[in-house]
Design an enzyme around this catalytic site. Structure first.
Site, PDB file in Angstrom:
ATOM      1  CG  HIS A 191      40.640  40.396  39.864  1.00  0.00           C
ATOM      2  ND1 HIS A 191      41.043  40.093  40.961  1.00  0.00           N
ATOM      3  CD2 HIS A 191      40.370  41.560  39.770  1.00  0.00           C
ATOM      4  CE1 HIS A 191      40.993  41.184  41.787  1.00  0.00           C
ATOM      5  NE2 HIS A 191      40.727  42.224  41.039  1.00  0.00           N
ATOM      6  CB  CYS A 217      39.944  38.704  43.970  1.00  0.00           C
ATOM      7  SG  CYS A 217      40.014  37.879  43.114  1.00  0.00           S
TER       8      CYS A 217
END
Length: 798
Positions: free
Chosen positions: A758, A317
């Site tokens: 994330h 990510c």
């Protein structure tokens, strides 16, 4: 068939060393599931989509291809979902990615007319049958190079397990009721397998966990293995065994015997504690990330050119969020999309285009910007308005951009800022022969540091950079009264921090971005500065400004700071970021009339003092454990004096180094060259860059800080201005303009460390904010402007 026989010389039977591509086109994101399927060149084993295979035929003359086509099977809608037991995606025991199953069909295709022959068929020449069978049964290079899974590394057998010496102390461990022998902790307890001591685990960065008694016991005794109580069951492989010398969770094949030594019957024990891997899984699936990901809000999906999601390859990510913003800049769009076609890039590429950065950047640019792959993941998603897309997997781009970098080429989570800096450096070097086409220059600007010593004389040091890394002055918070009231409430009620955070209203310091920018250009006092005018050490004042304003200004918020003992901490803070900023006041004015430059030259002994020195306390503690003095000094230096544990870990892993007994040398040839190149791109001299990386353990951000905090180490190496108008050729070529900028991109981070959690991107497109969360793309209703980690601004001309 005769046509095929006449081209048998162009068919090759794959060897084990061949890289076989059969899952993705090497110049587009077409797959066997695409409308035209995929064509595998039976000579080079590169794969091409239907629209691109003719280009390969024209370039190579290879006529024989294996055509692979996949069509979805029908799957019952009520297929049960299994609870994940592995930190993985799309593998047994991992998260179900709900992908439909596919049927695969094959045929032989002969170009240029796409003459088709069925496969399998006994009528095919034996060479073709063997070659195709080998391709079909091979593991594709795409899967070999970057497995599309998020999984913890497989545990290895400990080198200490088979030779572990256990003390005959007569200790018998009860099956329950455990407590740390040195404190009152009753959870996170570890049984040392040498002497039977039960002690608590490590203290976490946020104060939770144990009190470090187990690891401290190891430091005192060097007893290497411990097992976590509460994880021992009949399935001994699932028990959490930790090796302190190896600094990792390990397998102990003799664990049954080692437990029996303390009277433990593992077959009757019940599991009561999470293993390390399960705790990692729990943390990765239970973060409260609702705000940044806009969970709970109705996310309106958006499709089309510029709205293509990126498939998460497993902890990728950081790459996805960064590249979505980068390919929203005119410079990258122009270089790798609007002014360079896929065919142009393919014709310029070497024999294997999967290894060519220009080709893979062009492929990524066309994949993101063409709109060809911006479609709903399934018909059901299209009907329900789900923002999920099939997306495109940036595997080949990641493989080529990260090929020479140990961390970015791994499957571990990385710092998005570090990746941005690394990527910009790679792009700059790839365009070194055509600097006018280099899109990375749109991020570059000049920085000038003025040092005024007590003699009244000055020096001007210049360098290039592509980010402004900003400290966050918490004392400039605008909501001090609210924070003070909360602290009083917390003290009065005896509330824990977690109780406060669990409430609906989260109160954090709010610091204006203007305060962070002002802090960057404010004066800073330098102690113990060597003045070449006074020929001695004195106090100096340093101020910093920009010599040019880039097309795109990248601001990094230093939310991650190091506390005592180099323990990382994430600042719990909001940054109030306006839509438009003006940094005109940050422009450096250079040498002013009446200012006199400091004489050149710094004595060698001053340069020597800037070299890293081992912390004597760390060395003394290691020596007291029986280690060699020289080895201990090297361990402290090579871990930047981070602490005893870090130095011991380095020591134990480098005991067999051939140069371990050689005298300490400050040669820095062993630092990572890509990190050196990144610092060189900032304008630092190579010797200074290597010294800084050595002193900071290879960390680019710490190395930059080291250079700033050791001005004598760089003053003789950096460009020293001799007039208010003189600029280096590199600086004169930098983009420049006015100081007004508009916010257009935000990379946000969720988690306790840049190396876990994330990353998500929010980008202003066509007058509206859009969230890019891996393969999900939707209109943002509440972009987290106050929670960004990296902010991207575009200069407003006029």
């Amino acid at each position: 068939m005769e046509l095929l026989r006449s081209n048998l010389s162009r068919v090759q039977i794959p060897e084990p060393t061949h890289r076989i591509y059969k899952h993705e086109c090497c110049i587009s994101f077409d797959t066997p599931r695409s409308e035209g399927g995929l064509f595998v060149d039976m000579n080079s084993f590169l794969a091409f989509g239907k629209d691109y295979v003719s280009w390969n035929y024209e370039k190579t003359g290879n006529p024989v291809y294996l055509h692979i086509k996949q069509t979805p099977k029908s799957v019952p809608e009520d297929r049960p979902l299994k609870k994940p037991t592995l930190l993985a995606i799309g593998v047994d025991g991992g998260f179900d990615n709900n992908e439909p199953e596919y049927e695969e069909s094959y045929s032989i295709s002969i170009l240029p007319d796409f003459v088709s022959l069925p496969f399998p068929s006994v009528e095919l020449p034996e060479k073709v049958r063997i070659a195709v069978d080998t391709v079909v049964n091979a593991v594709g290079a795409e899967r070999k190079e970057q497995v599309a899974a998020w999984t913890a590394e497989k545990k290895q057998v400990s080198q200490h397990a088979l030779t572990l010496q256990q003390i005959k102390s007569g200790i018998v461990i009860s099956p329950s009721g455990w407590k740390c022998a040195k404190c009152d902790k009753t959870e996170n307890l570890w049984l040392n397998l040498t002497d039977g001591m039960i002690l608590c685990g490590r203290k976490n960065w946020d104060g939770t966990g144990g009190n470090n008694h187990a690891v401290e016991h190891y430091k005192e005794t060097a007893y290497p293995l411990a097992v976590k109580l509460g994880t021992i069951t009949a399935d001994l492989e699932a028990a959490d065994v930790y090796s302190y010398p190896e600094d990792d969770s390990v397998l102990d094949p003799l664990l049954a015997e080692h437990l029996a030594h303390f009277g433990i019957d593992f077959s009757s024990m019940q599991k009561t504690e999470m293993t390390t891997a399960e705790r990692e899984l729990d943390q990765n699936t239970n973060f409260d990330w609702n705000r940044i990901q806009e969970n709970g809000k109705e996310l309106v999906p958006v499709f089309g050119p510029g709205y293509t999601g990126l498939v998460n390859l497993g902890n990728s990510c950081y790459l996805a969020a960064t590249m979505q913003v980068v390919f929203s800049t005119h410079s990258f769009i122009s270089r790798y999309f609007s002014h360079q076609s896929l065919k142009m890039a393919f014709e310029m590429a070497p024999a294997d285009p999967t290894l060519d950065l220009n080709m893979q950047l062009t492929k990524l640019g066309h994949g993101l910007l063409s709109g060809k792959y911006s479609i709903p993941a399934t018909q059901k998603d299209a009907a329900t308005g789900d923002a999920s897309q099939e997306g495109i997997p940036p595997r080949m781009f990641k493989n080529v951009i990260a090929a020479s970098h140990a961390e970015f080429s791994s499957m571990r989570q990385q710092d998005a800022l570090d990746f941005f800096l690394y990527m910009v450096g790679k792009v700059e070097r790839a365009n070194s022969t055509t600097p006018d086409l280099d899109p990375s220059r749109s991020f570059k600007f000049g920085i000038e540091e003025k040092i005024l010593c007590s003699s009244g004389k000055v020096s001007y040091n210049k360098r290039d950079d592509c980010i402004l890394s900003l400290n966050i002055p918490l004392h400039e918070a605008t909501n001090k009264d609210e924070l003070e009231a909360l602290n009083k409430q917390k003290a009065g009620k005896g509330l824990e921090e977690n109780d406060i955070r669990a409430s609906d209203e989260i109160v954090r310091p709010r610091v204006p971005l203007e305060a962070c920018l002002a802090n960057f250009v404010s004066s800073e006092q330098i102690e113990d500065y060597y003045s070449s005018a006074l020929k001695g050490r004195t106090t100096a004042i340093k101020t910093t400004g920009l010599t040019s304003f880039p097309d795109y200004l990248v601001l990094h918020m230093r939310k991650f700071v190091m506390e005592e003992g180099w323990v990382p901490k994430k600042l719990d803070v909001y940054i109030d970021v306006p839509d438009v900023i003006d940094i005109s006041h940050m422009r450096s004015k250079g040498l002013q009339p009446g200012e006199e430059l400091l004489p050149d030259g710094v004595p060698e002994e001053v340069m020597e003092s800037a070299k890293p020195v081992a912390n004597e306390e760390i060395v003394a503690q290691l020596v007291s454990m029986g280690f060699n003095q020289l080895h201990c000094q090297k361990a402290a230096i090579n871990t930047s004096n981070a602490g005893v544990e870090e130095a011991m870990n380095w020591l134990l892993s480098h005991m067999d180094d051939p140069d371990m007994d050689a005298p300490i040398s400050h040669q820095t040839s062993d630092v990572d060259q890509s990190s050196v190149d990144t610092l060189l791109s900032f304008g630092f001299a190579e010797d200074v860059a290597r010294r800084a990386l050595k002193a900071s353990g290879g960390d680019i951000e710490k190395a930059t800080d080291w250079i700033f905090n050791n001005p004598n180490a760089s003053v003789s190496d950096m460009d020293v201005s001799s007039s208010n108008s003189a600029q280096t050729p590199a600086q004169s070529a930098l983009p420049d303009g006015g100081g007004k900028y508009k916010l257009f991109g935000i990379v946000s981070h969720m988690g306790t460390s840049v190396h876990c959690g994330h990353y998500v991107a929010h980008i202003l497109k066509e007058g509206r904010w859009v969230i890019f969360n891996d393969s999900k793309v939707g209109i943002s209703t509440d972009p987290p402007k106050d929670m960004g980690y990296v902010y991207f601004f575009q200069r407003i001309d006029g």
